[in-house]
Design a protein around this motif. Structure first.
Motif, PDB file in Angstrom:
ATOM      1  N   ARG A  12       0.700 -13.249   7.535  1.00  0.00           N
ATOM      2  CA  ARG A  12       1.021 -14.114   6.397  1.00  0.00           C
ATOM      3  C   ARG A  12       0.461 -13.574   5.084  1.00  0.00           C
ATOM      4  O   ARG A  12       1.124 -13.631   4.058  1.00  0.00           O
ATOM      5  N   PHE A  13      -0.782 -13.088   5.105  1.00  0.00           N
ATOM      6  CA  PHE A  13      -1.386 -12.452   3.930  1.00  0.00           C
ATOM      7  C   PHE A  13      -1.754 -11.024   4.328  1.00  0.00           C
ATOM      8  O   PHE A  13      -2.530 -10.829   5.251  1.00  0.00           O
ATOM      9  N   SER A  15      -3.147  -7.246   2.608  1.00  0.00           N
ATOM     10  CA  SER A  15      -3.572  -6.481   1.430  1.00  0.00           C
ATOM     11  C   SER A  15      -3.243  -5.006   1.585  1.00  0.00           C
ATOM     12  O   SER A  15      -3.553  -4.224   0.707  1.00  0.00           O
ATOM     13  N   VAL A  16      -2.642  -4.615   2.684  1.00  0.00           N
ATOM     14  CA  VAL A  16      -2.477  -3.177   2.955  1.00  0.00           C
ATOM     15  C   VAL A  16      -1.024  -2.749   3.190  1.00  0.00           C
ATOM     16  O   VAL A  16      -0.776  -1.655   3.666  1.00  0.00           O
ATOM     17  N   GLY A  18       1.615  -2.687   0.783  1.00  0.00           N
ATOM     18  CA  GLY A  18       2.340  -2.666  -0.485  1.00  0.00           C
ATOM     19  C   GLY A  18       1.526  -3.357  -1.551  1.00  0.00           C
ATOM     20  O   GLY A  18       0.404  -3.820  -1.303  1.00  0.00           O
ATOM     21  N   PRO A  19       2.078  -3.434  -2.776  1.00  0.00           N
ATOM     22  CA  PRO A  19       1.314  -3.981  -3.904  1.00  0.00           C
ATOM     23  C   PRO A  19       0.956  -5.462  -3.709  1.00  0.00           C
ATOM     24  O   PRO A  19       1.765  -6.230  -3.181  1.00  0.00           O
ATOM     25  N   GLY A  20      -0.229  -5.830  -4.156  1.00  0.00           N
ATOM     26  CA  GLY A  20      -0.628  -7.240  -4.178  1.00  0.00           C
ATOM     27  C   GLY A  20      -0.703  -7.853  -2.793  1.00  0.00           C
ATOM     28  O   GLY A  20      -0.939  -7.174  -1.795  1.00  0.00           O
ATOM     29  N   ASN A  21      -0.511  -9.155  -2.753  1.00  0.00           N
ATOM     30  CA  ASN A  21      -0.556  -9.897  -1.492  1.00  0.00           C
ATOM     31  C   ASN A  21       0.862 -10.093  -0.989  1.00  0.00           C
ATOM     32  O   ASN A  21       1.733 -10.537  -1.740  1.00  0.00           O
ATOM     33  N   ARG A 114       3.349 -12.061  -3.687  1.00  0.00           N
ATOM     34  CA  ARG A 114       4.317 -11.561  -4.656  1.00  0.00           C
ATOM     35  C   ARG A 114       5.544 -10.994  -3.944  1.00  0.00           C
ATOM     36  O   ARG A 114       6.564 -10.775  -4.577  1.00  0.00           O
ATOM     37  N   LEU A 281      -6.536   7.990   0.667  1.00  0.00           N
ATOM     38  CA  LEU A 281      -6.936   8.473   1.999  1.00  0.00           C
ATOM     39  C   LEU A 281      -7.319   7.278   2.858  1.00  0.00           C
ATOM     40  O   LEU A 281      -8.073   6.417   2.430  1.00  0.00           O
ATOM     41  N   ILE A 282      -6.762   7.254   4.051  1.00  0.00           N
ATOM     42  CA  ILE A 282      -7.114   6.151   4.953  1.00  0.00           C
ATOM     43  C   ILE A 282      -7.563   6.719   6.286  1.00  0.00           C
ATOM     44  O   ILE A 282      -6.918   7.580   6.831  1.00  0.00           O
TER      45      ILE A 282
END
Lengths: 282, 525
Positions: A12-13, A15-16, A18-21, A114, A281-282
């Motif tokens: 549902r939420f 952060s990883v 794409g942009p924003g939430n 968003r 880098l991840i």
């Protein structure tokens, strides 16, 4: 017109992704066989063998009279026991949802998100469903992103292309033979689609997983960055360089080596030296 | 003044001697403690009948009303919010300061005034809308010098305001001074002052909000206030500055009228009050209303003493020079432990498995209880709280270090937070509207979010639309962390646990909250 797709999971939420939430929808099924796949249970559709049923501690799985495995979402405790025992790289924990039903689950997160990202598996196996889902999202001004291996020719699917704001695309290897050894498929289409998307400003991100024993990451990063440099003024494409990690991968690939941090930093500098402005880098 | 027993005098004398000999209290902390103990011997307030049985107990022994160590003979309002903008324009005759003419003088004047702003903590709980106060002078010097001066200004505050219930405000509009302040707090990683960014959907730019979030993920401040919501509730126009409203955020997260403040703050311990009730109906119709009435009359008595007898407003230069106005003060009607009250009442009705924040029936009971309190407050009149229509302002109090099994305000208890952040937000949005004088929720954030501060920005902007009043975030791995409203450095708690002196008295409260309030165990988002 109502199209369905097998939905593995909705976050549902996020952060990883794409942009924003964003709300992220993971669809089930994939046309690639990446050796390093870290969620192999999303690759195949359930064949109803029923091996998992007895392992469910919550009674969320059962077999009906026709021999189909039935999944009760409300009863599921998400312990992953079924996924661990599945011999087919599949999951019984799949809901077949219409685009409308999927949208209703996304809509609950407004006004905190968003946009929406659809991932997989390989989400573009379901282009009609995606077109309908994204059209609904656009009506409420949600940004729409596809997370894909790049095999679908989006330009041949105008109904989907028009409602897709951006694409995050994997460049798994630059060399076609390496790509085939890694995924069982060549990469000509992928690279062509990548450039075509960059040309129209819809390419948002490319990613390469660094698995030193199988991927020539140096060549892949250099060539990808070089190929995209002419288009960065249309959209500042981000390059995500991801270290292979054994967590979650099939056991025959779990012993492959992880890249060391200096090598990753070198790749990041390489992408930047070719003109990429944002490298993660991840 | 009423007589007291020699027994009580001697008990107090023993406590005073303990303070004198304390190995961990600093000199300033000893002086403040000695003053509080002396004050505790005074008996001058007209206490309402029934108060003692509700107030004079330990919290673990059923205390229902708590006056948060405000003292027996209040010699000043609890929270004072000076009109710093007027001070900058007019200077102060009492302090023999002309209006400042450049950035050096502006900062120097503010630092001087802070030492003369009383409060319950003896430190200023509000240090000003600092972006607006400094912006007129910011171009007097080059940017590097401005940065250095503001850095020294903030260091000075942290080392001399020895209590983190001290709050600066910035926003909602971006300014050069505001951006430098955010850079500086990110660099310094200090606990004082606390910082709030007022956020407005139109005035606050994405860049300014992002700068605020980056600082917050680094050093747990600023917090983010719903500017349109506060602005509607506090009349008076743009007293703080253009587009900044007539309210401030002071102390932990207290919304208060500018150029005034709060006479007093008492709190209801809703969970303990529930223990006196048979069931939810008994609680809402009989037990709770009786306690509400006693607490309101107690607050009336405190306010009457401050206004009519203490002489504060007649004699203090802040009032005489128009930096505060008696008629811009209200009072805070606080509460804690809504979750515990609901869970206790649900258990009494045989529904113990239905928990506050998870089950709709339980959460709806929370709303019903809040409606009872809100309706009571709208009926009760205090002649000195004219700024808030003759009523108190409700306040979701954050708790104190000694609270055990008492959740702050209307928060869901730590350890019981909903699995999904959105479900958590959807519960708290139902409660924030009741509390003009402050409420807030706090979310530790996974460090991967550092790469994507827009994730937090989307949540903040969404929350404002949903009527959420105030949110705080901090990174799960940062040294400066938000305890319940105030900030403390983890490294300072470690020092105190090793028996060393620490400069801020709030560190001790943070240490208590760490053990009693489990604040390090919040669910990471």
């Amino acid at each position: 017109m109502t199209h369905r797709a097998p939905v593995n999971r909705i976050i549902r939420f996020s952060s990883v992704d794409g942009p924003g939430n964003r709300t992220v929808v993971f669809l089930q099924g994939c046309n690639y066989n990446c050796r390093y796949c870290h969620n192999p249970e999303t690759r195949a559709l359930c064949c109803h063998c029923g091996d998992c049923v007895a392992h469910c501690p919550a009674g969320a799985l059962k077999k009906d009279a026709d021999g189909h495995v039935l999944y009760a979402y409300e009863a599921c405790v998400f312990c992953d026991a079924c996924i661990r025992v599945c011999p087919h790289d599949a999951s019984p924990r799949i809901r077949s949802l219409t685009a409308k039903e999927t949208f209703e689950e996304i809509e609950k997160q407004i006004p905190y998100i968003r946009g929406v990202t659809v991932s997989g598996g390989e989400c573009t196996l379901y282009p009609s469903y995606l077109a309908e889902l994204f059209r609904l999202c656009k009506e409420l001004s949600l940004e729409t992103l596809l997370d894909t291996n790049g095999t679908l020719d989006l330009f041949s699917r105008p109904a989907l292309f028009d409602v897709t704001d951006g694409v995050m695309l994997d460049v798994k290897a630059w060399d076609a033979r390496v790509h085939r050894a890694l995924t069982d498929h060549g990469n000509g289409d992928v690279l062509r689609h990548m450039i075509a998307l960059a040309e129209c400003g819809k390419l948002h991100e490319v990613r390469t997983v660094v698995m030193p024993e199988m991927v020539d990451a140096e060549r892949t990063v250099r060539q990808t960055a070089r190929a995209l440099a002419p288009y960065l003024h249309l959209y500042p494409v981000r390059y995500k360089i991801i270290a292979f990690r054994p967590a979650g991968v099939r056991k025959e690939y779990a012993s492959f080596a992880t890249p060391d941090p200096p090598y990753l930093a070198y790749l990041s500098d390489l992408a930047k030296s070719e003109g990429m402005r944002e490298v993660i880098l991840i | 003044m009423r007589e007291i027993s020699m027994e009580r005098v001697n008990a107090t004398r023993e406590k005073m001697l303990d303070v004198v000999k304390s190995p961990t209290l600093t000199h300033a902390q000893k002086v403040a403690n000695m003053a509080n103990l002396a004050d505790s011997l005074l008996e001058v307030l007209d206490l309402p009948e029934g108060l003692s049985g509700l107030l004079d107990k330990e919290i673990t022994d059923g205390q229902c009303i708590c006056d948060l160590s405000e003292g027996h003979a209040p010699l000043r309002p609890r929270y004072i919010v000076p009109d710093y903008a007027r001070f900058m324009k007019e200077g102060s005759a009492f302090l023999e300061l002309p209006p400042p003419s450049d950035l050096y003088e502006a900062i120097n004047s503010l630092l001087i005034l802070y030492k003369h702003v009383p409060s319950v903590t003896n430190f200023p709980v509000y240090v000003g809308q600092l972006d607006t106060l400094l912006e007129p002078f910011i171009n007097d010097v080059d940017e590097e010098t401005a940065h250095r001066l503001i850095r020294l200004f903030f260091t000075h505050m942290d080392r001399t305001i020895l209590d983190s219930f001290s709050h600066a405000n910035i926003g909602p509009s971006p300014t050069k001074a505001g951006r430098i302040i955010l850079d500086v707090v990110g660099e310094l990683e200090d606990a004082v002052p606390n910082l709030t960014m007022k956020v407005d959907p139109l005035l606050t730019t994405d860049e300014f909000l992002a700068a605020g979030i980056k600082a917050a993920l680094h050093t747990a401040k600023p917090s983010f206030a719903n500017h349109p919501m506060f602005d509607r509730e506090f009349p008076g126009g743009d007293l703080c500055g253009k587009d900044q409203g007539a309210y401030v955020i002071a102390s932990c997260y207290n919304g208060l009228p500018y150029g005034g403040g709060s006479f007093t703050l008492c709190r209801l311990i809703l969970g303990n009050i529930a223990k006196r009730a048979k069931d939810a109906d008994d609680y809402c119709t009989r037990v709770l209303p009786e306690v509400l009435d006693v607490m309101a009359r107690y607050m009336d008595a405190r306010i009457r003493f401050i206004v009519e007898e203490s002489g504060f407003f007649e004699n203090n230069f802040l009032a005489k020079e128009g930096l505060i106005h008696k008629d811009r003060f209200s009072a805070m009607f606080g509460l804690v432990g809504l979750a515990e009250a609901v869970n206790d009442l649900m258990a009494k009705e045989g529904k113990a498995e239905k928990r506050f924040g998870h089950d709709e029936e339980a959460t709806a009971l929370g709303v019903r209880i809040m409606d009872v309190i809100d309706a009571f407050n709208k009926e009760h009149r205090n002649p000195y709280c004219t700024i808030s229509g003759g009523h108190f302002l409700l306040h979701a109090q954050v708790g104190i270090a000694s609270d055990i099994d008492v959740s702050p305000g209307t928060r869901i208890p730590i350890g019981e937070e909903p699995e999904e952040l959105i479900d958590h937000l959807r519960v708290l949005m139902r409660f924030h509207k009741y509390f003009p004088s402050g409420t807030g929720d706090i979310f530790p954030i996974d460090v991967t979010v550092h790469r994507n501060p827009d994730y937090v920005a989307d949540i903040i902007r969404g929350a404002m639309k949903e009527g959420i009043r105030y949110l705080s975030f901090y990174s799960a791995d940062s040294d400066v962390i938000r305890i319940t409203g105030y900030l403390v450095k983890r490294s300072e708690i470690d020092k105190l646990e090793d028996g060393k002196n620490v400069k801020h008295d709030t560190t001790a409260l943070g240490m208590g909250a760490k053990h009693n309030g489990k604040i390090l165990e919040r669910k990471v988002r």
